[in-house]
Scaffold this motif. Structure first.
Motif, PDB file in Angstrom:
ATOM      1  N   GLU A  32       0.744  -0.823  -0.021  1.00  0.00           N
ATOM      2  CA  GLU A  32      -0.185   0.038   0.290  1.00  0.00           C
ATOM      3  C   GLU A  32       1.079   1.706  -0.013  1.00  0.00           C
ATOM      4  OE1 GLU A  32      -0.541  -2.971   1.981  1.00  0.00           O
ATOM      5  OE2 GLU A  32      -2.823  -2.843   1.878  1.00  0.00           O
ATOM      6  N   GLY A  33       0.527   2.281  -0.495  1.00  0.00           N
ATOM      7  CA  GLY A  33       0.853   3.746  -0.435  1.00  0.00           C
ATOM      8  C   GLY A  33       1.477   3.903  -1.967  1.00  0.00           C
TER       9      GLY A  33
ATOM     10  N   GLY B  22      -9.104 -17.048  15.118  1.00  0.00           N
ATOM     11  CA  GLY B  22      -9.349 -15.837  16.015  1.00  0.00           C
ATOM     12  C   GLY B  22      -9.219 -14.497  14.822  1.00  0.00           C
ATOM     13  N   ARG B  23      -9.794 -14.004  15.921  1.00  0.00           N
ATOM     14  CA  ARG B  23     -10.291 -11.911  14.947  1.00  0.00           C
ATOM     15  C   ARG B  23      -8.910 -11.369  14.850  1.00  0.00           C
ATOM     16  NH1 ARG B  23     -11.375  -9.140  18.701  1.00  0.00           N
ATOM     17  NH2 ARG B  23     -10.975 -10.241  20.408  1.00  0.00           N
ATOM     18  N   LEU B  24      -9.340 -10.897  13.722  1.00  0.00           N
ATOM     19  CA  LEU B  24      -8.748 -10.083  12.351  1.00  0.00           C
ATOM     20  C   LEU B  24      -7.624  -9.029  13.495  1.00  0.00           C
ATOM     21  CD1 LEU B  24      -7.525  -9.690   9.729  1.00  0.00           C
ATOM     22  CD2 LEU B  24     -10.008  -8.060   9.389  1.00  0.00           C
ATOM     23  N   VAL B  25      -6.566  -8.614  13.102  1.00  0.00           N
ATOM     24  CA  VAL B  25      -6.119  -7.944  13.739  1.00  0.00           C
ATOM     25  C   VAL B  25      -5.510  -6.671  12.873  1.00  0.00           C
ATOM     26  CG1 VAL B  25      -3.898  -7.313  15.755  1.00  0.00           C
ATOM     27  CG2 VAL B  25      -5.401  -8.624  16.080  1.00  0.00           C
ATOM     28  N   ALA B  26      -5.053  -7.392  11.638  1.00  0.00           N
ATOM     29  CA  ALA B  26      -4.106  -6.264  10.988  1.00  0.00           C
ATOM     30  C   ALA B  26      -4.437  -7.392   9.560  1.00  0.00           C
ATOM     31  CB  ALA B  26      -2.679  -5.746  10.869  1.00  0.00           C
ATOM     32  N   PHE B  27      -4.110  -6.436   8.964  1.00  0.00           N
ATOM     33  CA  PHE B  27      -4.034  -6.788   7.064  1.00  0.00           C
ATOM     34  C   PHE B  27      -3.614  -5.949   6.288  1.00  0.00           C
ATOM     35  CE2 PHE B  27      -6.612  -7.882   2.911  1.00  0.00           C
ATOM     36  CZ  PHE B  27      -6.241  -9.470   2.753  1.00  0.00           C
ATOM     37  N   ARG B  28      -2.331  -6.435   5.989  1.00  0.00           N
ATOM     38  CA  ARG B  28      -1.273  -5.277   4.905  1.00  0.00           C
ATOM     39  C   ARG B  28      -1.109  -6.219   3.356  1.00  0.00           C
ATOM     40  NH1 ARG B  28       0.440  -1.261   8.576  1.00  0.00           N
ATOM     41  NH2 ARG B  28      -1.357  -1.283  10.106  1.00  0.00           N
ATOM     42  N   GLY B  29      -1.129  -5.427   2.121  1.00  0.00           N
ATOM     43  CA  GLY B  29      -0.761  -6.032   1.453  1.00  0.00           C
ATOM     44  C   GLY B  29       1.121  -5.954   0.932  1.00  0.00           C
TER      45      GLY B  29
END
Lengths: 319, 319
Positions: A32-33, B22-29
């Motif tokens: 991203e960015g 578990g539950r989503l905390v972060a997501f980045r390409g």
């Protein structure tokens, strides 16, 4: 694509020696960015973001941006906190570029902004405005109204290659917007680029506001106008007044708007639309065909501009 | 650039429901990678990689790739472990693509491979070969020697546009390599693409071997030849025999090479060079000018091929 500069292992190791953040565990480029090179950096101390500032950012502005982020983070705004090196510096050199390490923020940015995002967004924007009020240094907004005519002059000649008649239409719009531009509204530090990809959500709450590299000192209500443009249009360019109302109400729950701010929303929104239209137009014309960056269509903001030009009052935005 | 497919929040949330992580905390390409879209995914359970398989990967091959990774990980090879969904499936659909979640591996890939990387690399490659030996299913190597003539046929006509005379030179090289190709060497599952960006190091040790999407069943020594091409040439295309010796010794400390494997290193290395030359040539000719992918220069492998063509024996590789 947001890795323009290769960072070698040795250079990274040497750079990290400047900081007291433990030993390197992982290092990946972030997709991203657009403006800078960003890497996710994990050390034995935790997670960080490493940013290398590329040519579009003026190095002279960096201390202001990082100072603002530090100021806002100290007031519990969920923005990246620049990490200071052992010698206290928050900017250092890496791979020939100026670089900074900031804290990692959890959450994901909404790929499809929904109504539910808009009230928290408005609240967070108002909090940002209030929290920044006592950050003393100022930064002129190079992409504010004073910048639009000069920017247009640099791409006006090619505007008609994007759409027949666009040059003349933009010329007339600029005249109208600048003539009606309010100059007595409350001012302070604004984000100026709070698009969905700069706002992280976690469990329905805002967990991160990032990318302060267009921040400047300008009209608060202009920052709202940027958000209305960025968050409240559907893919078919229809304006979603439910989103707009939620955004404005969220904002006002923290910082009520003055009568003059509400009344000038239509022209502020036109200004925000033309600002993104002009930079996109400039990039469209000046991006080489083989470039790694995806060009964004300037006409998406022409459509928005036309909506705002027919708006008569704050009522058209749900107030 | 390695995010070709946009994943919406809703689609991601629905996808994660399939798993017990578990539950989503972060997501980045993730910026690295060329073939697929990769994201770093953090949940309350830990860190993962989410991969969306793009058009270059044949969906029919995916169960074999993921099965191999699962097999190797179970034998303690540091490769990504595919995470199984609640129903046991390790492949599911997301954003219209087939997708998998794998475990996160720490470390960074060496931007400037050094001699010190080569012995651990050789050891890890040999361990990969031994660990894979009892993975029963096989996969023909589409980019192995049988594939080179057909691949060349699809780009031979344009080879001379890259360098005058390249077409005829490649034709002759292919004849010579295929005529000398050994067919009685030890075979098994090979990585086939173990370039530096697919190998993570942490504190001088290998912490991750990734990207098994070219893996196939072929000659073990051919996998070594790929690594010699990928790791042992300097930027000026000079061959670094110290690196090569370290790589081969590292390999042999785990799996000693047979006499026939050592003796055929020059032709195996020519084959590996021409394999990457041909795919780069094909991409060079077929990548549209405006594409988001950086084209890699095929001539870098022409230079390597010329080195290997003048090598006479294993001694030229430091044995």
């Amino acid at each position: 694509m947001a890795v323009y500069t290769e960072v070698t292992d040795d250079a990274l190791a040497e750079f990290l020696e400047l900081y007291e953040i433990g030993r390197l565990v992982a290092f990946r480029g972030i997709a991203e960015g657009v403006e800078n090179s960003n890497f996710s950096l994990r050390t034995t101390d935790g997670d960080f973001i490493l940013t290398l500032y590329e040519k579009r950012v003026d190095p002279a502005d960096l201390p202001w941006f990082l100072g603002l982020m530090e100021h806002l983070a100290a007031k519990s705004l969920p923005c990246p906190l620049p990490v200071r090196a052992r010698d206290g510096a928050n900017l250092n050199k890496l791979a020939g570029k100026i670089a900074a390490i900031t804290t990692f923020l959890p959450g994901i940015w909404p790929r499809r902004p929904a109504v539910a995002h808009c009230a928290p967004l408005g609240e967070a924007l108002a909090r940002l405005h209030l929290a920044g009020a006592d950050y003393a240094p100022t930064r002129a907004n190079a992409l504010g109204p004073e910048g639009w005519r000069p920017l247009f002059a640099r791409c006006a000649g090619s505007a008609d290659t994007v759409q027949a008649g666009l040059g003349a239409a933009l010329d007339a719009s600029l005249d109208a917007i600048l003539a009606a531009w309010p100059d007595n509204l409350p001012r302070g530090h604004i984000h100026a680029d709070l698009f969905p990809d700069n706002v992280f959500f976690l469990d329905g709450k805002i967990s991160g506001l990032i990318d302060f590299y267009f921040a400047a000192t300008d009209l608060y209500a202009y920052d709202i106008a940027v958000c209305l443009n960025a968050w409240c249009f559907e893919n078919d360019f229809s304006f979603n007044i439910t989103k707009s109302r939620a955004l404005l109400r969220g904002y006002q729950s923290v910082r009520p708007l003055a009568e003059a701010e509400r009344a000038t929303l239509p022209v502020l929104c036109q200004g925000a639309a033309i600002r993104f239209l002009l930079t996109r137009l400039y990039d469209w014309i000046n991006t080489p065909d083989g470039a790694l960056v995806t060009r964004k269509d300037p006409l998406a903001y022409w459509r928005r501009l036309r909506f705002h030009a027919q708006a008569r009052s704050e009522g058209d935005y749900g107030l």
